[in-house]
Design a protein around this motif. Sequence first.
Motif, PDB file in Angstrom:
ATOM      1  N   GLY A 282       0.817  -1.212   0.000  1.00  0.00           N
ATOM      2  CA  GLY A 282       0.000   0.000   0.000  1.00  0.00           C
ATOM      3  C   GLY A 282       0.846   1.256   0.000  1.00  0.00           C
ATOM      4  N   LEU A 283       1.930   1.251   0.764  1.00  0.00           N
ATOM      5  CA  LEU A 283       2.831   2.402   0.798  1.00  0.00           C
ATOM      6  C   LEU A 283       3.474   2.610  -0.563  1.00  0.00           C
ATOM      7  CD1 LEU A 283       4.322   4.619   2.406  1.00  0.00           C
ATOM      8  CD2 LEU A 283       6.072   2.903   2.917  1.00  0.00           C
ATOM      9  N   LEU A 284       3.942   1.531  -1.182  1.00  0.00           N
ATOM     10  CA  LEU A 284       4.551   1.642  -2.506  1.00  0.00           C
ATOM     11  C   LEU A 284       3.553   2.175  -3.537  1.00  0.00           C
ATOM     12  CD1 LEU A 284       6.630  -1.665  -2.553  1.00  0.00           C
ATOM     13  CD2 LEU A 284       7.509   0.665  -2.299  1.00  0.00           C
ATOM     14  N   SER A 285       2.305   1.735  -3.430  1.00  0.00           N
ATOM     15  CA  SER A 285       1.267   2.249  -4.344  1.00  0.00           C
ATOM     16  C   SER A 285       1.075   3.744  -4.152  1.00  0.00           C
ATOM     17  CB  SER A 285      -0.053   1.524  -4.118  1.00  0.00           C
ATOM     18  OG  SER A 285       0.029   0.195  -4.530  1.00  0.00           O
ATOM     19  N   GLY A 286       1.027   4.181  -2.897  1.00  0.00           N
ATOM     20  CA  GLY A 286       0.882   5.608  -2.619  1.00  0.00           C
ATOM     21  C   GLY A 286       2.060   6.412  -3.135  1.00  0.00           C
ATOM     22  N   LEU A 287       3.268   5.896  -2.935  1.00  0.00           N
ATOM     23  CA  LEU A 287       4.460   6.586  -3.427  1.00  0.00           C
ATOM     24  C   LEU A 287       4.491   6.619  -4.951  1.00  0.00           C
ATOM     25  CD1 LEU A 287       7.136   5.161  -0.955  1.00  0.00           C
ATOM     26  CD2 LEU A 287       6.085   7.437  -0.920  1.00  0.00           C
ATOM     27  N   ALA A 288       4.078   5.530  -5.582  1.00  0.00           N
ATOM     28  CA  ALA A 288       4.050   5.479  -7.047  1.00  0.00           C
ATOM     29  C   ALA A 288       3.030   6.467  -7.607  1.00  0.00           C
ATOM     30  CB  ALA A 288       3.744   4.065  -7.532  1.00  0.00           C
TER      31      ALA A 288
ATOM     32  N   PRO B 299       6.135   5.468  15.018  1.00  0.00           N
ATOM     33  CA  PRO B 299       6.197   6.898  15.309  1.00  0.00           C
ATOM     34  C   PRO B 299       6.616   7.700  14.072  1.00  0.00           C
ATOM     35  CG  PRO B 299       7.653   5.634  16.782  1.00  0.00           C
ATOM     36  CD  PRO B 299       7.079   4.684  15.793  1.00  0.00           C
ATOM     37  N   PRO B 300       6.142   8.950  13.970  1.00  0.00           N
ATOM     38  CA  PRO B 300       6.447   9.775  12.787  1.00  0.00           C
ATOM     39  C   PRO B 300       7.951   9.946  12.531  1.00  0.00           C
ATOM     40  CG  PRO B 300       4.744  10.813  14.103  1.00  0.00           C
ATOM     41  CD  PRO B 300       5.225   9.626  14.879  1.00  0.00           C
ATOM     42  N   ASP B 301       8.760  10.037  13.585  1.00  0.00           N
ATOM     43  CA  ASP B 301      10.193  10.238  13.382  1.00  0.00           C
ATOM     44  C   ASP B 301      10.880   9.000  12.792  1.00  0.00           C
ATOM     45  OD1 ASP B 301       9.732   8.924  15.856  1.00  0.00           O
ATOM     46  OD2 ASP B 301      11.725   9.501  16.583  1.00  0.00           O
ATOM     47  N   GLN B 302      10.263   7.834  12.890  1.00  0.00           N
ATOM     48  CA  GLN B 302      10.797   6.626  12.261  1.00  0.00           C
ATOM     49  C   GLN B 302      10.154   6.374  10.893  1.00  0.00           C
ATOM     50  OE1 GLN B 302      10.298   3.282  14.894  1.00  0.00           O
ATOM     51  NE2 GLN B 302      11.555   4.191  16.517  1.00  0.00           N
ATOM     52  N   PHE B 303       8.922   6.831  10.740  1.00  0.00           N
ATOM     53  CA  PHE B 303       8.205   6.599   9.491  1.00  0.00           C
ATOM     54  C   PHE B 303       8.794   7.437   8.348  1.00  0.00           C
ATOM     55  CE2 PHE B 303       4.532   7.237   6.578  1.00  0.00           C
ATOM     56  CZ  PHE B 303       4.339   5.916   6.228  1.00  0.00           C
ATOM     57  N   GLY B 304       9.145   8.683   8.631  1.00  0.00           N
ATOM     58  CA  GLY B 304       9.701   9.569   7.597  1.00  0.00           C
ATOM     59  C   GLY B 304      10.920   8.979   6.908  1.00  0.00           C
ATOM     60  N   PRO B 305      11.939   8.543   7.664  1.00  0.00           N
ATOM     61  CA  PRO B 305      13.111   7.927   7.010  1.00  0.00           C
ATOM     62  C   PRO B 305      12.764   6.638   6.247  1.00  0.00           C
ATOM     63  CG  PRO B 305      13.658   8.581   9.248  1.00  0.00           C
ATOM     64  CD  PRO B 305      12.176   8.778   9.081  1.00  0.00           C
ATOM     65  N   PHE B 306      11.820   5.866   6.764  1.00  0.00           N
ATOM     66  CA  PHE B 306      11.392   4.643   6.081  1.00  0.00           C
ATOM     67  C   PHE B 306      10.755   4.987   4.728  1.00  0.00           C
ATOM     68  CE2 PHE B 306       8.025   1.405   5.367  1.00  0.00           C
ATOM     69  CZ  PHE B 306       8.849   0.314   5.130  1.00  0.00           C
ATOM     70  N   VAL B 307       9.898   5.997   4.728  1.00  0.00           N
ATOM     71  CA  VAL B 307       9.256   6.431   3.478  1.00  0.00           C
ATOM     72  C   VAL B 307      10.309   6.930   2.499  1.00  0.00           C
ATOM     73  CG1 VAL B 307       7.724   8.168   2.459  1.00  0.00           C
ATOM     74  CG2 VAL B 307       7.005   6.916   4.480  1.00  0.00           C
ATOM     75  N   ASP B 308      11.259   7.715   2.996  1.00  0.00           N
ATOM     76  CA  ASP B 308      12.319   8.224   2.123  1.00  0.00           C
ATOM     77  C   ASP B 308      13.121   7.086   1.499  1.00  0.00           C
ATOM     78  OD1 ASP B 308      11.523  10.808   2.687  1.00  0.00           O
ATOM     79  OD2 ASP B 308      13.075  11.138   4.227  1.00  0.00           O
ATOM     80  N   LYS B 309      13.409   6.050   2.283  1.00  0.00           N
ATOM     81  CA  LYS B 309      14.160   4.895   1.784  1.00  0.00           C
ATOM     82  C   LYS B 309      13.354   4.185   0.692  1.00  0.00           C
ATOM     83  CE  LYS B 309      15.606   2.008   4.912  1.00  0.00           C
ATOM     84  NZ  LYS B 309      15.760   0.867   5.828  1.00  0.00           N
ATOM     85  N   MET B 310      12.066   3.961   0.953  1.00  0.00           N
ATOM     86  CA  MET B 310      11.232   3.265  -0.034  1.00  0.00           C
ATOM     87  C   MET B 310      11.068   4.112  -1.301  1.00  0.00           C
ATOM     88  SD  MET B 310      10.616   0.307   1.008  1.00  0.00           S
ATOM     89  CE  MET B 310      11.723  -0.090   2.328  1.00  0.00           C
TER      90      MET B 310
END
Length: 190
Positions: free
Chosen positions: A13-19, A45-56
């Motif tokens: 789902g995250l990859l679909s949103g990013l795409a 937590p938001p401070d861990q989610f942001g870097p994860f999203v950036d990596k993906m």
Amino acid sequence: MATEAEVGHPLSGLLSGLAQAAFHGQPAGVTEEERLRGQLYPDVPPDQFGPFVDKMRSLLQSIASADMDFNQLEAFLTAQTKKQGGITSDQAAVISKFWKNHKMKIRESLINQSRWENTLKAMNWRVDLKSQSRHVDQINTPVAIVELELGKNGQESEFLCLEFDEAKVSHILKKLSEVEESIIALTQPA
């Protein structure tokens, strides 16, 4: 540790949103990332989610910009799993499955985004005989009619109608032959 099934759904789902944001023209901002976190990863937590999203996002951009085939993708993802701070093998499997399912749509979208000018959508041609003319000697002479449909995807097309007499058709064919010869000369091994 989560299994592929547990990781697969939210990451897919995250990859679909990013795409959607990166390749299909749907803007994503902080609120979009917050929505994705709330729906897919509510316990992160938001401070861990942001870097994860950036990596993906970075991985997805790398895969798409290289237009990786499946062998390249597997090698790339394997390298990412061995890299410190990389991805897990479950995440690699989800990314691989996502790319296999969405590669063609993403590729097509990137190609459409890279076009600056109109493209030729359709071409029709026919040969007619002139039945009326200012000059009697031009009646019953062949005329080539070429109809071109030009435009960009998602926009209204423009239509262009061209009329060529026999001399103009011969000139165009000569020029096309010269272009073909140049292409052959450039593509032949030295």
